[in-house]
Design a protein around this motif. Structure first.
Motif, PDB file in Angstrom:
ATOM      1  N   PRO A 184       0.814  -1.219   0.000  1.00  0.00           N
ATOM      2  CA  PRO A 184       0.000   0.000   0.000  1.00  0.00           C
ATOM      3  C   PRO A 184       0.844   1.263   0.000  1.00  0.00           C
ATOM      4  O   PRO A 184       0.361   2.331  -0.383  1.00  0.00           O
ATOM      5  CB  PRO A 184      -0.824  -0.136   1.291  1.00  0.00           C
ATOM      6  CG  PRO A 184      -0.085  -1.106   2.144  1.00  0.00           C
ATOM      7  CD  PRO A 184       0.582  -2.045   1.203  1.00  0.00           C
ATOM      8  N   ALA A 185       2.126   1.168   0.401  1.00  0.00           N
ATOM      9  CA  ALA A 185       2.980   2.356   0.426  1.00  0.00           C
ATOM     10  C   ALA A 185       3.193   2.935  -0.968  1.00  0.00           C
ATOM     11  O   ALA A 185       3.400   4.144  -1.116  1.00  0.00           O
ATOM     12  CB  ALA A 185       4.326   2.009   1.055  1.00  0.00           C
ATOM     13  N   ILE A 186       3.131   2.090  -2.003  1.00  0.00           N
ATOM     14  CA  ILE A 186       3.411   2.569  -3.359  1.00  0.00           C
ATOM     15  C   ILE A 186       2.353   3.558  -3.830  1.00  0.00           C
ATOM     16  O   ILE A 186       2.623   4.398  -4.703  1.00  0.00           O
ATOM     17  CB  ILE A 186       3.528   1.376  -4.334  1.00  0.00           C
ATOM     18  CG1 ILE A 186       4.324   1.754  -5.590  1.00  0.00           C
ATOM     19  CG2 ILE A 186       2.165   0.848  -4.726  1.00  0.00           C
ATOM     20  CD1 ILE A 186       5.775   1.963  -5.319  1.00  0.00           C
ATOM     21  N   HIS A 187       1.134   3.478  -3.261  1.00  0.00           N
ATOM     22  CA  HIS A 187       0.072   4.384  -3.683  1.00  0.00           C
ATOM     23  C   HIS A 187       0.450   5.845  -3.455  1.00  0.00           C
ATOM     24  O   HIS A 187       0.062   6.718  -4.229  1.00  0.00           O
ATOM     25  CB  HIS A 187      -1.230   4.060  -2.940  1.00  0.00           C
ATOM     26  CG  HIS A 187      -1.839   2.757  -3.319  1.00  0.00           C
ATOM     27  ND1 HIS A 187      -2.386   2.527  -4.553  1.00  0.00           N
ATOM     28  CD2 HIS A 187      -1.986   1.603  -2.617  1.00  0.00           C
ATOM     29  CE1 HIS A 187      -2.851   1.283  -4.602  1.00  0.00           C
ATOM     30  NE2 HIS A 187      -2.614   0.700  -3.448  1.00  0.00           N
ATOM     31  N   GLY A 188       1.205   6.113  -2.395  1.00  0.00           N
ATOM     32  CA  GLY A 188       1.589   7.491  -2.118  1.00  0.00           C
ATOM     33  C   GLY A 188       2.573   8.057  -3.118  1.00  0.00           C
ATOM     34  O   GLY A 188       2.724   9.283  -3.215  1.00  0.00           O
ATOM     35  N   PHE A 189       3.260   7.181  -3.857  1.00  0.00           N
ATOM     36  CA  PHE A 189       4.277   7.625  -4.806  1.00  0.00           C
ATOM     37  C   PHE A 189       3.794   7.600  -6.254  1.00  0.00           C
ATOM     38  O   PHE A 189       4.497   8.084  -7.145  1.00  0.00           O
ATOM     39  CB  PHE A 189       5.526   6.746  -4.683  1.00  0.00           C
ATOM     40  CG  PHE A 189       6.182   6.824  -3.330  1.00  0.00           C
ATOM     41  CD1 PHE A 189       7.082   7.838  -3.042  1.00  0.00           C
ATOM     42  CD2 PHE A 189       5.893   5.897  -2.343  1.00  0.00           C
ATOM     43  CE1 PHE A 189       7.690   7.920  -1.798  1.00  0.00           C
ATOM     44  CE2 PHE A 189       6.486   5.971  -1.097  1.00  0.00           C
ATOM     45  CZ  PHE A 189       7.386   6.982  -0.818  1.00  0.00           C
ATOM     46  N   LEU A 190       2.620   7.009  -6.505  1.00  0.00           N
ATOM     47  CA  LEU A 190       2.160   6.868  -7.885  1.00  0.00           C
ATOM     48  C   LEU A 190       1.998   8.202  -8.620  1.00  0.00           C
ATOM     49  O   LEU A 190       2.370   8.300  -9.800  1.00  0.00           O
ATOM     50  CB  LEU A 190       0.848   6.075  -7.921  1.00  0.00           C
ATOM     51  CG  LEU A 190       0.971   4.562  -7.721  1.00  0.00           C
ATOM     52  CD1 LEU A 190      -0.402   3.904  -7.778  1.00  0.00           C
ATOM     53  CD2 LEU A 190       1.888   3.945  -8.770  1.00  0.00           C
ATOM     54  N   PRO A 191       1.445   9.253  -8.002  1.00  0.00           N
ATOM     55  CA  PRO A 191       1.337  10.516  -8.738  1.00  0.00           C
ATOM     56  C   PRO A 191       2.694  11.037  -9.219  1.00  0.00           C
ATOM     57  O   PRO A 191       2.829  11.471 -10.368  1.00  0.00           O
ATOM     58  CB  PRO A 191       0.691  11.460  -7.715  1.00  0.00           C
ATOM     59  CG  PRO A 191      -0.083  10.558  -6.813  1.00  0.00           C
ATOM     60  CD  PRO A 191       0.761   9.339  -6.694  1.00  0.00           C
ATOM     61  N   GLY A 192       3.705  10.980  -8.343  1.00  0.00           N
ATOM     62  CA  GLY A 192       5.027  11.439  -8.744  1.00  0.00           C
ATOM     63  C   GLY A 192       5.650  10.543  -9.805  1.00  0.00           C
ATOM     64  O   GLY A 192       6.332  11.017 -10.719  1.00  0.00           O
ATOM     65  N   ILE A 193       5.432   9.223  -9.696  1.00  0.00           N
ATOM     66  CA  ILE A 193       5.963   8.292 -10.694  1.00  0.00           C
ATOM     67  C   ILE A 193       5.356   8.581 -12.064  1.00  0.00           C
ATOM     68  O   ILE A 193       6.060   8.578 -13.089  1.00  0.00           O
ATOM     69  CB  ILE A 193       5.684   6.839 -10.253  1.00  0.00           C
ATOM     70  CG1 ILE A 193       6.505   6.490  -9.014  1.00  0.00           C
ATOM     71  CG2 ILE A 193       5.993   5.866 -11.387  1.00  0.00           C
ATOM     72  CD1 ILE A 193       6.182   5.129  -8.421  1.00  0.00           C
ATOM     73  N   ALA A 194       4.051   8.828 -12.106  1.00  0.00           N
ATOM     74  CA  ALA A 194       3.395   9.116 -13.385  1.00  0.00           C
ATOM     75  C   ALA A 194       3.947  10.392 -14.012  1.00  0.00           C
ATOM     76  O   ALA A 194       4.201  10.451 -15.223  1.00  0.00           O
ATOM     77  CB  ALA A 194       1.889   9.224 -13.182  1.00  0.00           C
ATOM     78  N   ARG A 195       4.133  11.433 -13.220  1.00  0.00           N
ATOM     79  CA  ARG A 195       4.671  12.688 -13.767  1.00  0.00           C
ATOM     80  C   ARG A 195       6.093  12.501 -14.262  1.00  0.00           C
ATOM     81  O   ARG A 195       6.475  13.048 -15.305  1.00  0.00           O
ATOM     82  CB  ARG A 195       4.610  13.778 -12.696  1.00  0.00           C
ATOM     83  CG  ARG A 195       3.202  14.294 -12.394  1.00  0.00           C
ATOM     84  CD  ARG A 195       3.248  15.557 -11.550  1.00  0.00           C
ATOM     85  NE  ARG A 195       3.895  15.322 -10.255  1.00  0.00           N
ATOM     86  CZ  ARG A 195       3.253  14.947  -9.160  1.00  0.00           C
ATOM     87  NH1 ARG A 195       1.930  14.773  -9.190  1.00  0.00           N
ATOM     88  NH2 ARG A 195       3.910  14.756  -8.029  1.00  0.00           N
ATOM     89  N   GLU A 196       6.903  11.706 -13.528  1.00  0.00           N
ATOM     90  CA  GLU A 196       8.306  11.542 -13.891  1.00  0.00           C
ATOM     91  C   GLU A 196       8.481  10.661 -15.132  1.00  0.00           C
ATOM     92  O   GLU A 196       9.273  10.964 -16.025  1.00  0.00           O
ATOM     93  CB  GLU A 196       9.068  10.941 -12.709  1.00  0.00           C
ATOM     94  CG  GLU A 196      10.555  10.759 -12.932  1.00  0.00           C
ATOM     95  CD  GLU A 196      11.297  12.088 -13.035  1.00  0.00           C
ATOM     96  OE1 GLU A 196      12.374  12.107 -13.682  1.00  0.00           O
ATOM     97  OE2 GLU A 196      10.803  13.095 -12.489  1.00  0.00           O
ATOM     98  N   LEU A 197       7.727   9.549 -15.182  1.00  0.00           N
ATOM     99  CA  LEU A 197       7.920   8.583 -16.265  1.00  0.00           C
ATOM    100  C   LEU A 197       7.074   8.886 -17.497  1.00  0.00           C
ATOM    101  O   LEU A 197       7.495   8.634 -18.629  1.00  0.00           O
ATOM    102  CB  LEU A 197       7.612   7.169 -15.764  1.00  0.00           C
ATOM    103  CG  LEU A 197       8.520   6.618 -14.650  1.00  0.00           C
ATOM    104  CD1 LEU A 197       8.116   5.205 -14.289  1.00  0.00           C
ATOM    105  CD2 LEU A 197       9.986   6.664 -15.070  1.00  0.00           C
ATOM    106  N   LEU A 198       5.852   9.392 -17.281  1.00  0.00           N
ATOM    107  CA  LEU A 198       4.920   9.594 -18.398  1.00  0.00           C
ATOM    108  C   LEU A 198       4.738  11.055 -18.757  1.00  0.00           C
ATOM    109  O   LEU A 198       4.189  11.367 -19.819  1.00  0.00           O
ATOM    110  CB  LEU A 198       3.554   8.976 -18.055  1.00  0.00           C
ATOM    111  CG  LEU A 198       3.560   7.486 -17.675  1.00  0.00           C
ATOM    112  CD1 LEU A 198       2.153   7.041 -17.296  1.00  0.00           C
ATOM    113  CD2 LEU A 198       4.113   6.656 -18.812  1.00  0.00           C
TER     114      LEU A 198
END
Length: 645
Positions: free
Chosen positions: A121-135
């Motif tokens: 569940p910890a990954i949910h907090g990082f998904l917005p930043g991951i999407a902006r960085e990778l996509l």
């Protein structure tokens, strides 16, 4: 919730002609239905860990044709259980040596071990930043608000913002926790964060805080009324082989368990149909221009999926258990329907009855014998019918049949499957109603004799229906031949035992023993029509041993068994091993003693040739069963492989 499954890589491999399998924990896993659905939809082989073996750092599927190399594994098994050699040593679900085969580059595992961190569940907090960085764009669907407490600023923000929230474990449930009490999770409901602050500050990385996200609800029938359960939609996307992704039509809607705020199949969740409504009439689905994965190409015959050794072994034993139950039910019906409380019956017949019920596993060795007391013997036999008796009773045979059929559920029609379950359940209920105080100690307390016989009669009809389904509603592939072979091995063994025991005790010289054996061979009507009024052994031998058209004639069963053995494809084996062809494990009918020899008596008046022939056949089919297991199921000594084209 939208899930992009790793089936994309597996699909591309299947399209390239690679051997792809989906590795599942098995039918007792809460998401097994989804595993079977995906495997069928993608046209790949569904396997369990015991279906695979690693030889020389290469993964193989154990099949009837031998060992077939596996190129891609779509893993649906938890990381820790994948390889008992290097991970959890107590795992019976994984494949020994799998990690080493991966290191050697000999197999591609989609959902490679270690990718499970994406489910924390910890990954949910990082998904917005991951999407902006990778996509370079925001998430199309927002993630559930989450804060990993191992990040000091996130922890402080969450604790300041919420008085209550879901407190989730960051790491898998199998890891130890540094506190006493219940494990964390959504099933515990919202938590007062102030009560947990001290423990969170001690080991912050173990905790993840999630905001309460109200879920949609779906109606659910709950007995006398319609209830409501939290619902989540799970959809899948696969690679189309051209650099793009296609969302699969439909999906799985999961409902929360009773009293659960979150949706989890491990916590009593369930699946329901997903309907997509439209304001327009539904249009016929177009036929795809390109074939689905695993489908036959135009002008080319379809490739049947490999028959795993596990499926074949369970088919083999499903046949044996069904035949064994049928023979034992017939024996019990005859014994209970014929023995009386008096001592008028011939001692030889009583000896036969006592020996047969032990030989067939209906009573343990040392159980009360009918000569001593028919009443005690009968009570012991009735008590031993139940599944809980503790040995190979009729109930135990039915339970074993259900277990074997569970492993091959996808090969059985719905009617066939329901008959197997009904046979076990109906017999258990009927015996519970007919018998009180039953135990495996040989004391049944009180039992209603007519009701016990009625339960056996009904079970006999159900087993006859199962036999018909096995013979009339299954594909005639090599796996089915194993079922046929298993049933006929059991039949030869049981009929040989029946005939040998009756002959050795001289029971065939008495009318009661003669008639009892005819019933056990299910040949009474035919014999009476062909030989009216006769009770001589030569006529009996002609009907139950020699006659090839009798479905329970011993030599005819043996001949049909040898034919099916010859139709099995020999598994690949190392050159020069010289394995004996399976039909040669049994003698041809022409090589067995003929009618004259079987009917000949020795100096003491015994039918020695008949007894020896029965002993020989019973021993040979036992050795044949072991050889089939080694050759097709465990692949013992199979160093060579057969690569599937």
């Amino acid at each position: 919730v939208t899930q992009l499954t790793a089936a994309g890589a597996a699909g591309a491999a299947a399209a390239a002609g690679k051997h792809v399998v989906l590795l599942t924990p098995g039918p007792y896993n809460e998401t097994y239905f989804e595993h079977t659905f995906l495997a069928r939809y993608l046209g790949i082989t569904l396997v369990e860990g015991k279906d695979l073996t690693v030889r020389n750092e290469v993964v193989y599927l154990k099949t009837l044709a031998g060992l077939e190399r596996v190129d891609v594994i779509l893993r649906r098994l938890d990381d820790a259980y994948c390889d008992p050699v290097e991970l959890r040593q107590d795992s019976t679900l994984g494949v020994p040596g799998l990690l080493q085969a991966m290191r050697a580059g000999n197999v591609l595992v989609s959902n490679a071990p270690g990718s499970g961190f994406m489910e924390t569940p910890a990954i949910h907090g990082f998904l917005p930043g991951i999407a902006r960085e990778l996509l370079g764009e925001p998430l199309l669907l927002p993630s559930v608000p989450s804060w990993w407490c191992g990040e000091a600023s996130a922890r402080a923000q969450a604790l300041a913002q919420f008085s209550e929230a879901f407190l989730m474990p960051t790491y898998p449930r199998g890891l130890a926790q540094p506190w006493e009490g219940p494990r964390l999770g959504m099933e515990l409901g919202l938590q007062r964060l102030a009560d947990w602050r001290e423990r969170i500050e001690q080991v912050p990385d173990l905790f993840t805080i999630q905001a309460d996200l109200p879920l949609s609800h779906a109606p659910r029938w709950e007995g006398p009324h319609i209830g409501s359960r939290a619902a989540m939609l799970r959809v899948f996307a696969i690679a189309d082989g051209r650099g793009g992704w296609q969302v699969m039509p439909g999906g799985f809607t999961r409902l929360a368990g009773e009293g659960q705020p979150g949706v989890s199949m491990q916590l009593g969740g369930s699946s329901v149909d997903t309907w997509v409504l439209s304001s327009q009439p539904a249009q016929p689905a177009p036929v795809p221009a390109t074939p689905m994965l695993g489908a036959a190409h135009p002008g080319r015959a379809a490739k049947p999926l490999a028959v795993s050794s596990r499926a074949a072994e369970n088919l083999f034993w499903a046949g044996r258990y069904a035949e064994r139950a049928e023979n034992n039910v017939r024996l019990c019906r005859l014994v209970l329907g014929s023995i009386e409380s008096s001592d008028e019956r011939d001692d030889s017949v009583l000896d036969v009855i006592g020996e047969l019920v032990v030989a067939c596993g209906l009573l343990p060795t040392g159980a009360p014998q009918p000569r001593a007391s028919l009443r005690v013997f009968e009570r012991s036999l009735v008590a031993a019918l139940a599944e809980s008796a503790g040995w190979t009773s009729v109930g135990q045979n039915l339970a074993s049949h259900v277990l074997a059929a569970t492993e091959i559920r996808n090969r059985l029609s719905n009617d066939h499957w329901r008959m197997i379950l009904a046979a076990r359940n109906d017999f258990g209920d009927a015996m519970a109603a007919a018998c009180t105080g039953a135990s495996g100690s040989g004391d049944c307390g009180y039992y209603d004799r007519p009701r016990v016989l009625a339960a056996l009669d009904h079970l006999g009809m159900q087993l006859a229906a199962i036999s018909g389904a096995q013979g009339d509603r299954m594909m005639r592939d090599e796996a089915w031949r194993l079922l046929f072979i298993g049933r006929h091995i059991e039949r030869v063994s049981t009929l040989s035992t029946f005939l040998e025991v009756f002959t050795r005790h001289g029971a065939l010289l008495h009318r009661s023993g003669f008639d009892l054996l005819l019933h056990l061979f299910d040949s009474t009507l035919t014999f009476r029509a062909l030989y009216p009024g006769r009770t001589d052994v030569p006529a009996l031998v002609e009907q139950v041993v020699i006659e090839p058209t009798n479905p329970r004639g011993l030599y005819g069963v043996l001949a049909r068994l040898r034919v099916k053995l010859g139709q099995l494809t020999p598994p690949a084996s190392p050159a020069g091993t010289g394995r004996t062809p399976l039909p040669q494990w049994l003698p041809a009918v022409e090589a067995l003693p003929g009618w004259d020899a079987l009917c000949r008596r020795d100096e003491s008046g015994q039918y020695t040739n008949l007894v020896q022939a029965c002993d020989q056949l019973s021993s040979l089919v036992g050795q044949l069963s072991d050889e089939i297991s080694a050759r097709y199921f465990s692949h013992a000594g199979m160093a060579g492989v057969r690569v599937r084209p």
